[in-house]
Every structure is written in structure tokens, then in C-alpha cells.
Design an enzyme around this catalytic site. Sequence first.
Site, PDB file in Angstrom:
ATOM      1  N   ASP A   9       3.118 -89.487   5.833  1.00 45.34           N
ATOM      2  CA  ASP A   9       3.144 -88.602   6.965  1.00 45.34           C
ATOM      3  C   ASP A   9       2.644 -89.462   8.554  1.00 45.34           C
ATOM      4  O   ASP A   9       3.171 -89.302   9.393  1.00 45.34           O
ATOM      5  CB  ASP A   9       2.292 -87.454   6.800  1.00 45.34           C
ATOM      6  CG  ASP A   9       2.891 -86.436   6.082  1.00 45.34           C
ATOM      7  OD1 ASP A   9       4.153 -86.250   6.020  1.00 45.34           O
ATOM      8  OD2 ASP A   9       1.905 -85.773   5.394  1.00 45.34           O
ATOM      9  N   ARG A  89     -13.494 -87.396   7.439  1.00 41.44           N
ATOM     10  CA  ARG A  89     -12.930 -86.932   8.689  1.00 41.44           C
ATOM     11  C   ARG A  89     -13.521 -87.094   9.826  1.00 41.44           C
ATOM     12  O   ARG A  89     -13.322 -87.574  10.778  1.00 41.44           O
ATOM     13  CB  ARG A  89     -12.108 -85.451   8.524  1.00 41.44           C
ATOM     14  CG  ARG A  89     -10.824 -85.503   7.877  1.00 41.44           C
ATOM     15  CD  ARG A  89     -10.412 -86.439   6.975  1.00 41.44           C
ATOM     16  NE  ARG A  89      -9.077 -86.406   6.285  1.00 41.44           N
ATOM     17  CZ  ARG A  89      -8.782 -86.998   5.171  1.00 41.44           C
ATOM     18  NH1 ARG A  89      -9.587 -88.123   4.918  1.00 41.44           N
ATOM     19  NH2 ARG A  89      -7.756 -87.168   4.911  1.00 41.44           N
ATOM     20  N   ASP A 118      -7.480 -80.603   6.369  1.00 42.43           N
ATOM     21  CA  ASP A 118      -8.002 -82.002   7.223  1.00 42.43           C
ATOM     22  C   ASP A 118      -7.609 -81.536   8.661  1.00 42.43           C
ATOM     23  O   ASP A 118      -8.330 -81.984   9.531  1.00 42.43           O
ATOM     24  CB  ASP A 118      -7.174 -83.049   6.571  1.00 42.43           C
ATOM     25  CG  ASP A 118      -7.862 -83.322   5.286  1.00 42.43           C
ATOM     26  OD1 ASP A 118      -9.148 -83.353   5.321  1.00 42.43           O
ATOM     27  OD2 ASP A 118      -7.294 -83.704   4.483  1.00 42.43           O
TER      28      ASP A 118
HETATM   29  N1  ARG Z   1      -8.585 -80.618  -0.838  1.00 41.79           N
HETATM   30  C1  ARG Z   1      -9.252 -81.560  -0.425  1.00 41.79           C
HETATM   31  C2  ARG Z   1     -10.156 -81.316   0.645  1.00 41.79           C
HETATM   32  O1  ARG Z   1      -9.821 -80.373   1.433  1.00 41.79           O
HETATM   33  C3  ARG Z   1      -8.678 -83.199  -0.597  1.00 41.79           C
HETATM   34  C4  ARG Z   1      -7.706 -83.138   0.637  1.00 41.79           C
HETATM   35  C5  ARG Z   1      -7.081 -84.485   0.443  1.00 41.79           C
HETATM   36  N2  ARG Z   1      -6.299 -84.961   1.343  1.00 41.79           N
HETATM   37  C6  ARG Z   1      -4.995 -85.445   1.289  1.00 41.79           C
HETATM   38  N3  ARG Z   1      -4.299 -85.662   2.376  1.00 41.79           N
HETATM   39  N4  ARG Z   1      -4.591 -85.656  -0.054  1.00 41.79           N
HETATM   40  O2  ARG Z   1     -11.200 -81.617   0.962  1.00 41.79           O
END
Ligand code: ARG
Length: 401
Positions: A9, A89, A118
Amino acid sequence: MLAYSGGLDTTVAVGWLREALDADVICVAADVGQGGDFEALRERALMSGAVEAVVVDGTDEFAEDYLRPTLAANALYQGRYPLVSALSRPLICHHLVQAAAEFGAGSVAHGCTGKGNDQVRFEVSLGALAPHLKVLAPVRGWGMTREETQAWGIAHGLPVATTSTTGAGVPVKAPYSIDENLWGRAIECGQLEDPMAEAPDDVWERTVPPSKAPTDPAYCVLTFEAGVPVAVDGERLPLAQLIRRVDALAGSFGVGRLDMVEDRVVGIKSREVYEVAGALVLIDAHRDLEALVLDRDVLRTKRGLEARYAELVYEGQWFSPLREALDAFNANTQQYVSGDVRVKLEPGSARVVGRSAPGSLYDLSLATYDIGDTFEHGAAEGFVKLWGLPLKTWARARGRS
Ligand code: ARG
């Protein structure tokens, strides 16, 4: 400024921002302990058309400023997930904002989709740190599937090829979306989207299956000082190194594979798979030591706040006044959390089997059933009578005789 991971992405986002917005794109990537070749990552960003690419060395900062307070809070979202991605993040946002100031950028961008957590964490954190910056979310805007995104990238000559990559450019089989750092590894997409299907073997990297673990048990002693783990088996290590050591050790015993359905901020349930051996062992050991040294009421109150802490971090509120207030509470409790915890490792399990602390509240003369008992048994009689008095009163008033 684009928060860049080198994955599908964000690689396509570089090309898309140039084409759709005619923007000069500067990539910012953060090393938060995910490993990999950061020089290759930088080159990949430039190959994708970025005018500049910055790699931030953030592993120690991640450990000290983000993992340390999170461990003090024993934070596990929905009682299980140690917040791997949710913790990196805010650090990335902090550095994005700094870089934006350095380069004089007026906009910052992230490569998150519209269904994930995220995007929430990026935008809420950026708003809290730099409300004047404009935030762009190209991936959310373009609405392509992962396959379409890949096709767009190939058609535009971007380095997406037929494999995807993890954060720092390590090729993996295409279908998974992976986010990794010092605290663990998160895997989603592909076959994992069927919550009944067992995760395929190829999703695991940091842990072995319990069937491949050593059959002889091993012990390790974790030493804590004021709530922070400082040594493994007597060897003092900086926090980031200590976490890595414990993660590798527990992972080699097949500990730390987590398979769960979790509630995302945006209201959907999703199936997530994690490798979080170090995080789980450290939280378990830390919690156990707290049980030995903290007063009962402090402990009860803290346990309630820990769940709240995990929720707020998960939900993107790292830079909130509530997090600061909870950190202050936790910091106060941690002054006595010093001592040793003995962990026993066996195939597929890590259990606390012993603990000791200079500030221990365990008093053998009160606890023992043997000679040397100083507990006032007679005092229990009156205590129990008064303790049960409200229920007796209730029963009588309701006509029980
Ligand atoms: N579900 C997890 C969270 O919200 C992991 C997110 C992982 N992000 C990814 N781009 N694979 O913290």
C-alpha cells in the site's frame, strides 16, 4: 511526508500521490525493531518516486517511551492482544510531525485502509501533535482491493512485483498484511480471513510450533526494578535488548502464538494472528511480581484501569490526557515493583513458578499453617460475623428464618 513501510500500500501510495496530487513525496520509515534492511527500504522508496526518504532509528525510543509504560500498565486489549501495532503508530506520528517541520511540509499521509484501526491511530495522533497539518489517506480514498493495488503498481512501474514485503522489505508470500516491531508481529488477510481455518504454517516467523520446541524444560529469572525488567538470569540488558532476548527464548519454546477475533475501532470483528512471545511473558511476570508487592486495594484498582489503558491505546488515544493521568498512577505504583520472577519454559508454555522481592508483602508467619504461625485466629470470628452481617440482615428482612 508519507509514513512509509515498504509494503504494497505505501509503495503504491508514493506513485499515486505524485500522479494524483502532483506532490513531492518524502518518505519517513521508522525502525521500531522489526528488523530488515533499511538501506534497501530507503532505495525502494526512492525507486517508487519519492524525492527523499528518511529512516528513523526508533527502537530504543520505542522501548523506553512506549513499551515501558505499556508494560507498567500490563496492557492487553480484550485481555489478550499486547497492542503491537497500536504502540508504534504514535511513535511514527511523532517523527512524521518532526520531519514535516524540518522539510517544511504542509501535508502528511499514511497508507492505511478505511477498515482498519491504524487510520484512526494515525489521524488522531497527528491531530493531537500537530493540528495544523493536513492529513491525506490515499489508500482509503482509492478503494482498490489488494490485487487491484498490485496491478496499479505494476502498471506504473513501481517495485511491487509479485511479492509483498514486511515493514523493512523482507519478501513474504503475497496475501498477508504484516506489521512487525520489537513487541511482536501482526499478520492479517489471505487465508486468515476465514476465522474457522487454522492459520497456515507460513504465517509464523518468530516462534516455532510447540512440537519443535526443546523437550527439556528451561528456567529463566527476570529481574525487575521499579516495574522495568532490567536483567535476564542476572545479565543486565538495555530494555530493547532484553525484550528481544525474552521474545527469542520464549518463541523458541513455541510460546506466543495468538489467534483471536478482535473488535476493531470501526465496529467490525476481524480475525487476527500474532506472534507476541516476549510481550506475553514479560506482562505475565510483571503482573505476578505486582501481586507480591502491591497492596490489595491498589492492585484491584490497577487491574481495572489496565483494561481501560489497553482500550485507549488500541483506540488511538495515546496522546490523550487520560493516558498521561493513568501513567502517573502506574508510575506511583511501580516504585515497589522490584524483584525476581522465575519463569519455566516448556513446549508451548511459559509459566511463572516463583517470585521474590525486597518489598514483598508475603509474610510467612501470617501465611503458614505450620508452627511459627502468628495470625490471630480468634480475631477471625468477629470479623466474619460482621462481614456477613449485611447478608444476614437482608435474609431476615426477606422473611428467611
Ligand atoms: N489488528 C491489529 C491492530 O489493530 C494489527 C494491525 C496490523 N496492521 C497491519 N497493517 N497489518 O493493532
